[in-house]
Design an enzyme around this catalytic site. Structure first.
Site, PDB file in Angstrom:
ATOM      1  CE  LYS A 111      -3.798  -2.424   2.307  1.00 16.31           C
ATOM      2  NZ  LYS A 111      -4.543  -2.711   3.548  1.00 16.31           N
ATOM      3  CD  GLN A 149      -3.402  -4.381   6.749  1.00 16.46           C
ATOM      4  OE1 GLN A 149      -3.616  -3.318   6.174  1.00 16.46           O
ATOM      5  NE2 GLN A 149      -3.750  -5.524   6.228  1.00 16.46           N
ATOM      6  CG  ASP A 191      -9.412  -0.082   5.557  1.00 16.39           C
ATOM      7  OD1 ASP A 191      -9.251  -0.553   4.416  1.00 16.39           O
ATOM      8  OD2 ASP A 191      -8.611  -0.263   6.490  1.00 16.39           O
TER       9      ASP A 191
END
Ligand code: GUN
Length: 292
Positions: free
Chosen positions: A52, A96, A119
């Site tokens: 990412k 994460q 997200d």
């Protein structure tokens, strides 16, 4: 059989975003800034977050990686989340998953400012997604929808069987596929660990989305001729003959299922790269919204 080439498609999407960023720079505007928080040393998470951050560099975004030790407490992580919420330089960020067992994942995700939640995991954003309001759609389901749209895969009136009811993939993709609009209008069955006679369902499916995490679970005798197969599984299978010590394996037995499929995603190179591209797309959206 047509390959749904996520690597190629994600590169096209990243090029489109890079062109937008170049224009922003020309106008003297601030470029999008994505931050990622990684707690602990999980190998797969390290790889994903690394990809990412590298993708940000490639397309001209700013990026910040906050690495925290496994021993980080919930309070310490909440303090970092608050800091990111308040930092005007950060347009969007992700925490994460999975987090270490001593941290309440839901509590952390609830603390993320919904306007920076690229997200799309915050209940406010998930709720908006379900109600078809403008929001951040979680990167993996968003990537699957974008892939179906760009390849022109017909979904309207089709029977889609989604395997797995996770909050990150199975549940949201089952909602999106049934909604009105491009890559929608499907009749969706959401299968999970308590589903009976799963193979009877998958054999009726025009589209299968497998997000289970069990290598080679979907076999050729479980699918019909012409099926569209989206394989979200990406399990590290130990293999000492390889330098890395493992290989990546999807939920679908590619070699046999691909012979019956009209479209199929490979692993790796299918859904994974699309997830990264759509996270970047959400970050661009966040920047544009903050400016508006
Ligand atoms: N872990 C597995 N997939 C994801 C994702 O899309 N976002 C975050 N934050 N964690 C993940």
């Amino acid at each position: 059989m047509n390959l749904l080439d996520g690597k190629k498609l994600s590169n096209e999407i990243k090029d489109e975003i890079a062109a937008d960023v170049a224009q922003m720079k020309e106008r003297g505007e601030k470029v999008p800034h994505l931050a990622a928080v990684l707690v602990g040393e999980d190998g797969a998470s390290l790889t994903y977050v690394g990809s990412k951050v590298r993708a940000c560099e490639r397309i001209g975004f700013e990026s910040t990686l906050k690495r925290l030790p496994e021993s980080t407490t919930e309070e310490e992580l909440l303090a970092i989340v608050r800091e990111l919420n308040e930092n005007p330089d950060i347009d969007g960020y992700i925490v994460q998953l999975p987090l270490p067992a001593h941290i309440d994942e839901q509590k952390i995700l609830m603390a993320v400012d919904p306007d920076k939640d690229v997200d799309g995991f915050h209940p406010a954003n998930f709720g908006k997604m379900a109600l078809e309001l403008e929001t951040f759609i979680s990167a993996t389901p968003y990537g699957i929808m974008e892939m179906l749209r760009r390849y022109g895969v017909e979904t309207s009136g089709k029977h889609a069987v989604v395997i797995g009811r996770s909050h990150i993939v199975g549940r949201p993709i089952s909602i999106l596929l049934s909604q009105k609009g491009p890559a929608g209008n499907a009749t969706v069955t959401l299968a999970h660990s308590r589903t009976k006679n799963l193979a009877d369902l998958t054999r009726q499916a025009d589209i299968i989305v497998s997000a289970l995490g069990v290598p080679n679970f979907v076999k050729a005798d479980m699918v019909k001729e012409g099926v569209v197969v989206i394989d979200v599984g990406i399990t590290r299978v130990p293999d000492e003959t390889r330098e890395r010590g493992y290989y990546l394996c999807g939920d679908v037995e590619f070699e046999t299922v691909s012979k019956k499929a009209s479209y199929i995603t490979p692993v790796p190179g299918g859904v994974g790269p699309m997830t990264i591209a759509m996270l970047l797309k959400n970050t661009l959206l966040a920047r544009q919204r903050h400016r508006a």
